[in-house]
Enzyme design. Structure first.
Site, PDB file in Angstrom:
ATOM      1  N   HIS A 102      -7.734  -1.328  -7.335  1.00 34.03           N
ATOM      2  CA  HIS A 102      -7.784  -0.876  -8.725  1.00 34.03           C
ATOM      3  C   HIS A 102      -8.761  -1.813  -9.443  1.00 34.03           C
ATOM      4  CE1 HIS A 102      -3.495   0.127  -7.774  1.00 34.03           C
ATOM      5  NE2 HIS A 102      -3.683   1.169  -8.560  1.00 34.03           N
ATOM      6  N   ASP A 105      -7.082  -5.076 -10.494  1.00 31.50           N
ATOM      7  CA  ASP A 105      -6.652  -6.110  -9.532  1.00 31.50           C
ATOM      8  C   ASP A 105      -7.805  -7.006  -9.162  1.00 31.50           C
ATOM      9  OD1 ASP A 105      -4.825  -3.842  -8.872  1.00 31.50           O
ATOM     10  OD2 ASP A 105      -6.184  -3.479  -7.192  1.00 31.50           O
ATOM     11  N   GLU A 233      -3.036  11.519  -6.188  1.00 29.22           N
ATOM     12  CA  GLU A 233      -1.901  11.004  -5.404  1.00 29.22           C
ATOM     13  C   GLU A 233      -0.593  11.417  -6.082  1.00 29.22           C
ATOM     14  OE1 GLU A 233      -2.243   6.875  -4.209  1.00 29.22           O
ATOM     15  OE2 GLU A 233      -0.079   6.617  -4.387  1.00 29.22           O
ATOM     16  N   GLU A 269       1.385   9.759  -0.168  1.00 22.64           N
ATOM     17  CA  GLU A 269       2.065   8.490   0.129  1.00 22.64           C
ATOM     18  C   GLU A 269       3.488   8.765   0.617  1.00 22.64           C
ATOM     19  OE1 GLU A 269       1.447   5.168  -2.455  1.00 22.64           O
ATOM     20  OE2 GLU A 269       3.535   4.529  -2.316  1.00 22.64           O
ATOM     21  N   HIS A 272       6.417   8.239  -1.869  1.00 20.52           N
ATOM     22  CA  HIS A 272       6.368   9.169  -2.996  1.00 20.52           C
ATOM     23  C   HIS A 272       6.956  10.503  -2.563  1.00 20.52           C
ATOM     24  CE1 HIS A 272       2.763   6.904  -5.041  1.00 20.52           C
ATOM     25  NE2 HIS A 272       3.827   6.142  -4.871  1.00 20.52           N
ATOM     26  N   ASP A 297      -1.465   7.195   1.993  1.00 15.05           N
ATOM     27  CA  ASP A 297      -0.941   5.869   1.718  1.00 15.05           C
ATOM     28  C   ASP A 297       0.262   5.681   2.628  1.00 15.05           C
ATOM     29  OD1 ASP A 297      -2.848   5.267  -0.119  1.00 15.05           O
ATOM     30  OD2 ASP A 297      -1.484   4.938  -1.806  1.00 15.05           O
ATOM     31  N   ASP A 308      10.756   2.882  -5.649  1.00 10.16           N
ATOM     32  CA  ASP A 308       9.592   2.805  -4.772  1.00 10.16           C
ATOM     33  C   ASP A 308       9.499   1.406  -4.180  1.00 10.16           C
ATOM     34  OD1 ASP A 308       7.322   3.609  -3.536  1.00 10.16           O
ATOM     35  OD2 ASP A 308       6.086   3.719  -5.340  1.00 10.16           O
ATOM     36  N   ASP A 310       8.060   0.438  -1.425  1.00 11.83           N
ATOM     37  CA  ASP A 310       6.750   0.142  -0.812  1.00 11.83           C
ATOM     38  C   ASP A 310       6.852  -0.799   0.383  1.00 11.83           C
ATOM     39  OD1 ASP A 310       4.995   1.695  -2.356  1.00 11.83           O
ATOM     40  OD2 ASP A 310       4.865   0.195  -3.945  1.00 11.83           O
ATOM     41  N   ASP A 340      -0.444   0.956   1.326  1.00  6.70           N
ATOM     42  CA  ASP A 340       0.059   0.733  -0.034  1.00  6.70           C
ATOM     43  C   ASP A 340       1.491   0.214   0.110  1.00  6.70           C
ATOM     44  OD1 ASP A 340       0.433   0.578  -2.673  1.00  6.70           O
ATOM     45  OD2 ASP A 340       0.050   2.679  -3.139  1.00  6.70           O
TER      46      ASP A 340
HETATM   47  C1  XUL Z   1       1.995   3.570  -7.118  1.00  4.19           C
HETATM   48  C2  XUL Z   1       0.904   3.785  -6.151  1.00  4.19           C
HETATM   49  C3  XUL Z   1      -0.441   3.302  -6.573  1.00  4.19           C
HETATM   50  C4  XUL Z   1      -1.560   4.190  -6.148  1.00  4.19           C
HETATM   51  C5  XUL Z   1      -2.892   3.765  -6.695  1.00  4.19           C
HETATM   52  O1  XUL Z   1       3.235   3.959  -6.659  1.00  4.19           O
HETATM   53  O2  XUL Z   1       1.105   4.284  -5.074  1.00  4.19           O
HETATM   54  O3  XUL Z   1      -0.616   2.024  -6.085  1.00  4.19           O
HETATM   55  O4  XUL Z   1      -1.667   4.257  -4.764  1.00  4.19           O
HETATM   56  O5  XUL Z   1      -2.899   3.681  -8.068  1.00  4.19           O
HETATM   57 CO    CO Z   2      -0.138   4.721  -3.433  1.00  6.96          CO
END
Ligand code: XUL
Ligand code: CO
Length: 437
Positions: A102, A105, A233, A269, A272, A297, A308, A310, A340
């Site tokens: 991003h 970041d 996404e 993702e 998600h 992702d 989430d 992750d 991710d």
């Molecule tokens: C948030 C997510 C983000 C996107 C990019 O849940 O997945 O990191 O991948 O903005």
């Molecule tokens: Co993502």
């Protein structure tokens, strides 16, 4: 002598499934051919900048716990440059061909947009030379239009056009930086593009606004000659209670409604999808069966937690099912497997970042090999194609070619009577998958 951020860790090598070395690949060997293509070319692994180099381990109950050697300098721009250098040291040692960021970041925001953009330019220049030296490419860039307080009520969906304009300016710049770094894709994740309370929300207005933002992004892409793919996404919730990009099917409908279908693909993702009440392979199938799968992702959630998390993907069933869908639909093309994912709060040592990525890469490498063997043997494909074979002949063919009518089908049933019962053989098929795993 360049600063070293991961001292004592060398290049991560493939040592095979019997190796007991935790800092070696057991299954991922970049050059190994699977179905005529190298693992590296199939999987196109990407390290994310945000979790890996900006993550602090904070959660809703406590602040930062990671002490990162690239986060020590007093000056924020020096920290940003150190983080970029640390990223390239990490990526080179790990051996992924891609990374993703991003805007916020990689370069911290300044007091005004002009200075913020200058900072970004400075870091992009550094990234460009590091990319060239390391032979590492940018899988995608994106803009963080959700962390700053100005985006509290959304970016494109914000009730205030001044905030909309800010998001537009940020996206313009991030897309230009992505082009500058040769990015293969540009991602839109609609963090905060949703609502937390319907009482203060005009849903149709917000979605019309969101579409305008994406239409402008398409126009700008054409104007600057950016050749990467634009990706949306999907995510159903978090941070808002309802995000408009709920899941793959919702996003495809949105893109169709607003004339954006031909200009976008999807970045799917894992967690998600599960937050939306689907499996990863479900959302991958929805996107891929329309030729709309752009990239993925990679991560996983925790079925006992509703947010989430992750986590790094280590579940072989999930990576296998994902790779089955991807192989069936012709691979990831310009996309990649983007981690991710973040290490747990308690995994605060820099070496934990290596363990996490090695595990994720091995899990996908195994998923790829298993999926490839299954697809070459063709047992599942044969079963499925036989299951629908009736639509290739006789009355089924007449239905699919638009010749049959309700009246004709009534006559057919009056003559043929009750259809024969046929088992779906789910357990048998699951047993076949287990044989390969
Ligand atoms: C948030 C997510 C983000 C996107 C990019 O849940 O997945 O990191 O991948 O903005
Ligand atoms: Co993502």
């Amino acid at each position: 002598m360049m600063k070293q951020f991961f001292k004592g860790i060398g290049k991560i090598r493939y040592e095979g499934p019997d190796s007991k070395n935790p800092l070696a690949f057991k299954h991922y060997r970049a050059s190994e051919k699977v179905g005529g293509k190298s693992m590296e070319a199939h999987l196109r692994f990407s390290v994310v900048f945000w979790h890996t180099f900006r993550g602090t381990g904070s959660d809703p109950f406590g602040g930062a716990v990671y002490d990162r050697p690239w986060d020590e300098a007093a000056d924020p721009m020096e920290r940003a440059e150190d983080a970029m250098r640390a990223a390239f040291e990490f990526i080179t040692k790990l051996g992924t061909p891609f990374y993703a960021w991003h805007d916020r970041d990689i370069a911290p925001e300044a007091d005004d947009l002009r200075e913020t953009n200058r900072r970004l330019d400075r870091i992009v220049k550094l990234a460009r030379s590091l990319q060239r030296d390391a032979g590492v490419k940018l899988l995608w860039g994106t803009s963080n239009c959700f962390s700053h307080p100005r985006f509290t009520h959304g970016a494109g969906t914000n009730p205030d056009p001044h905030v909309f304009a800010y998001a537009a300016a940020q996206i313009k710049k991030a897309m230009e930086c992505t082009k500058e770094l040769g990015g293969a894709n540009y991602v839109f994740w609609g963090g905060r593009e949703g609502y937390s309370n319907l009482l203060n929300t005009d849903m149709k207005q917000e979605q019309d606004q969101m579409a305008r933002l994406l239409q402008m992004a398409v126009e700008h892409k054409k104007k600057i000659g950016f050749r990467g793919t634009l990706l949306v996404e999907p995510k159903p919730k978090e941070p808002t209670k309802h995000q408009y990009d709920y899941d793959a099917a919702t996003v495809l409908g949105f893109l169709r409604k607003y004339g954006l279908y031909d200009d976008f693909k999807l970045n799917i993702e894992a967690n998600h999808a599960t937050l939306a009440g689907h499996s990863y392979e479900h959302d991958l199938t929805v996107a891929a069966s329309e030729g709309m799968l752009g990239s993925i992702d990679a991560n996983r959630g925790d079925y006992l937690l509703g947010w989430d998390t992750d986590q790094f993907p280590t579940d072989l069933y999930s990576t296998t099912y994902a790779m089955m869908v991807i192989l069936k639909h012709g691979g990831l093309r310009r996309g990649g497997v983007n981690f991710d994912a973040k290490v747990r709060r308690g995994s605060f040592d820099p070496v934990d970042l290596f363990h996490a990525h090695i595990g994720g890469m091995d899990a996908f490498a195994r998923g790829l090999k298993i999926a490839d063997r299954m697809s070459r043997d063709g047992l599942l494909e044969d079963f499925v194609s036989e299951r629908y074979a009736g639509y290739k002949r006789g009355v089924g063919r007449r239905i699919m070619t638009g010749k049959a009518t309700l009246a004709e089908l009534e006559r057919y049933v009056l003559k043929q009577g009750e259809p024969e019962k046929r088992s779906g053989r789910e357990e048998m098929l699951e047993n076949i998958v287990n044989r390969y795993i």
